[in-house]
Design a protein around this motif. Structure first.
Motif, short mmCIF file in Angstrom:
data_model
loop_
_atom_site.label_atom_id
_atom_site.label_comp_id
_atom_site.label_asym_id
_atom_site.label_seq_id
_atom_site.Cartn_x
_atom_site.Cartn_y
_atom_site.Cartn_z
N THR A 1 -13.75 11.54 -0.12
CA THR A 1 -14.16 11.33 -1.50
C THR A 1 -13.88 9.92 -2.00
N ALA A 2 -13.30 9.08 -1.14
CA ALA A 2 -12.92 7.70 -1.50
C ALA A 2 -11.91 7.66 -2.64
N GLN A 3 -11.13 8.73 -2.79
CA GLN A 3 -10.09 8.73 -3.80
C GLN A 3 -8.74 8.29 -3.25
N CYS A 4 -8.65 8.19 -1.91
CA CYS A 4 -7.41 7.75 -1.28
C CYS A 4 -7.73 6.77 -0.16
N LEU A 5 -6.76 5.94 0.14
CA LEU A 5 -6.88 4.97 1.23
C LEU A 5 -5.61 5.02 2.06
N ALA A 6 -5.76 5.17 3.38
CA ALA A 6 -4.62 5.18 4.29
C ALA A 6 -4.53 3.85 5.01
N VAL A 7 -3.29 3.38 5.24
CA VAL A 7 -3.04 2.08 5.85
C VAL A 7 -1.92 2.21 6.86
N SER A 8 -2.14 1.71 8.08
CA SER A 8 -1.06 1.65 9.07
C SER A 8 -0.79 0.20 9.43
N SER A 9 0.47 -0.10 9.72
CA SER A 9 0.85 -1.47 10.06
C SER A 9 2.00 -1.46 11.04
N ASP A 10 2.37 -2.66 11.52
CA ASP A 10 3.44 -2.75 12.51
C ASP A 10 4.82 -2.61 11.91
N GLU A 11 4.90 -2.37 10.62
CA GLU A 11 6.21 -2.13 10.01
C GLU A 11 6.71 -0.72 10.32
N GLY A 12 5.83 0.09 10.92
CA GLY A 12 6.23 1.43 11.30
C GLY A 12 6.06 2.46 10.21
N THR A 13 5.20 2.18 9.24
CA THR A 13 4.97 3.11 8.14
C THR A 13 3.48 3.28 7.91
N VAL A 14 3.03 4.51 7.78
CA VAL A 14 1.67 4.80 7.33
C VAL A 14 1.76 5.10 5.84
N ARG A 15 0.93 4.43 5.05
CA ARG A 15 0.95 4.59 3.60
C ARG A 15 -0.39 5.14 3.11
N VAL A 16 -0.32 5.97 2.08
CA VAL A 16 -1.52 6.47 1.41
C VAL A 16 -1.49 5.98 -0.03
#
Length: 403
Positions: free
Chosen positions: A280-295
């Motif tokens: 629905t494009a209401q959320c965005l997920a991001v992964s990075s080398d910091e070891g955390t996946v964020r929504v």
């Protein structure tokens, strides 16, 4: 080169580029998930004697499956329920550096790895798994970095060039020149008849958007440093970008290039590996080398756009043509520095390991694939945010017969 079924590579497509520690525990979760979390942590270490090398990970177009390229073949997995669908191991040596699925059909695009390769690194092999063989190929003069598939198109990404082919007859339709693109960055919308292609432009930090239905090209100066990740919404109207700084992720309207929103991953530098919109494009997920996946919760209703102007308080200057706002209630708000009150959610993993993210079919769930062979299904609360709850964990590279 002709194939058995008549597929041919276009000779005009020959490219002239030279192409040249410790395992941190996942977050402790309140009952009843604490036990599942502890079990997942116990499985994080690679199984004894496991020597299989993982070369590639990617979701299919609807995130219902994912493909794995290894140093001796490839595998396809279903996400819900999690299970292996099939695998192809090549006894004579068959490292696969790219496996691109076409939804759930039997056609795949394969590219060999640099060493122990069954197929050359400069060819895209069209594999029919019903026949368990290649039925066509596309040849180039330099290494293929990645491949994207639609039901009607094949997109091949090289170091500084992108080729778009008609799927039915492999006719070359379009060529695009880009800045050096060693990651093979490119995203393609999947809506029928509304193809949108996004790739790097010819300048650092520039994004090129091709609208094939309207035959329009849009250039967006998205960042002042090199682009490291893209994501498109399902309809191709929204684009998320990240740069090598890794502090901000920007969301653009692909039609007019306007900057709609920014979300902040953090204050320090990080390498962002993967971005994904929810359906629905209401959320965005991001992964990075910091070891955390964020929504991140995208608060705006992107279905309604206007021309209110935002104040530029971002990491760098964005050209005035890209500074158009979305909704009137967002006027004057550009930097969305998310914390718990903005319904941000996190899930902590291995620092420095590459992860690919997507949203699952279950409500408010995120799927995470790790280059260590890990599969996570996590759930977040969009209202309260905080640490995500682990629902499932599997190690899909474990030897058969182990739990």
């Amino acid at each position: 080169m002709s194939s058995d079924d008549g597929f041919q590579s276009d000779p005009d497509a020959a490219d002239h580029d030279d192409g040249s520690g410790d395992d941190p525990a996942p977050p402790l979760l309140p009952s009843p998930r604490a036990r599942a979390q502890a079990q997942a942590q116990a499985l994080l270490s690679p199984p004894p004697g496991q020597v299989l090398s993982l070369l590639h990970l990617s979701f299919n177009q609807d995130f219902g499956c994912f493909a794995v390229g290894t140093d001796n073949g490839f595998r396809i997995y279903n996400c819900d329920p999690f299970r292996e669908i099939f695998r192809r191991d090549f006894d004579s040596g068959g490292g696969i550096a790219v496996v691109e699925m076409l939804f759930r059909c039997n056609i795949l695009a394969l590219v060999g790895s640099g060493s122990n390769a069954m197929y050359p690194v400069n060819k895209v092999m069209i594999w029919d798994d019903h026949q368990s063989r290649c039925i066509g190929e596309l040849s180039f003069r330099s290494e293929v970095k990645s491949v994207k598939l639609r039901r009607d198109r094949i997109v091949v990404i090289l170091l500084q060039k992108i080729y778009v082919y008609n799927f039915a007859d492999l006719k070359l339709l379009h060529q695009i020149e880009t800045i050096a693109n060693p990651r093979g960055l490119c995203v393609v919308s999947q809506s029928s008849g509304q193809m949108v292609l996004v790739c790097p432009g010819l300048q650092k930090g520039q994004v090129r958007v091709e609208h094939y239905a309207s035959k329009r090209t849009k250039f967006i100066m998205a960042h002042d440093s090199r682009i490291t990740a893209f994501a498109l919404s399902q309809d191709g109207r929204l684009l998320a970008t990240a740069s090598s700084k890794g502090t901000l992720v920007r969301v653009f309207n692909t039609i007019d290039g306007s900057l709609l929103q920014e979300v902040r991953r953090g204050a320090g530098r990080a390498e962002i590996y993967s971005l994904a919109f929810s359906s629905t494009a209401q959320c965005l997920a991001v992964s990075s080398d910091e070891g955390t996946v964020r929504v991140f919760s995208l608060k705006a209703d992107f279905g309604t756009l206007n021309n209110d102007r935002l104040h530029n308080t971002s990491e760098s200057h964005v050209s005035s043509s890209s500074m158009i706002s979305s909704l009137s209630f967002m006027k004057g708000v550009l930097l969305w520095s998310f914390s718990s009150e903005w319904s941000v959610a996190q899930f902590r993993l291995h620092e420095g390991l590459q992860y690919v993210v997507a949203f699952g079919d279950w409500k408010n769930t995120v799927l995470i694939l790790g280059m260590d062979g890990s599969f996570y299904r996590c759930q977040f609360d969009p209202m309260t945010g905080g640490e995500m709850t682990l629902l499932e964990y599997y190690n899909f590279l474990k030897p058969e017969g182990t739990l």
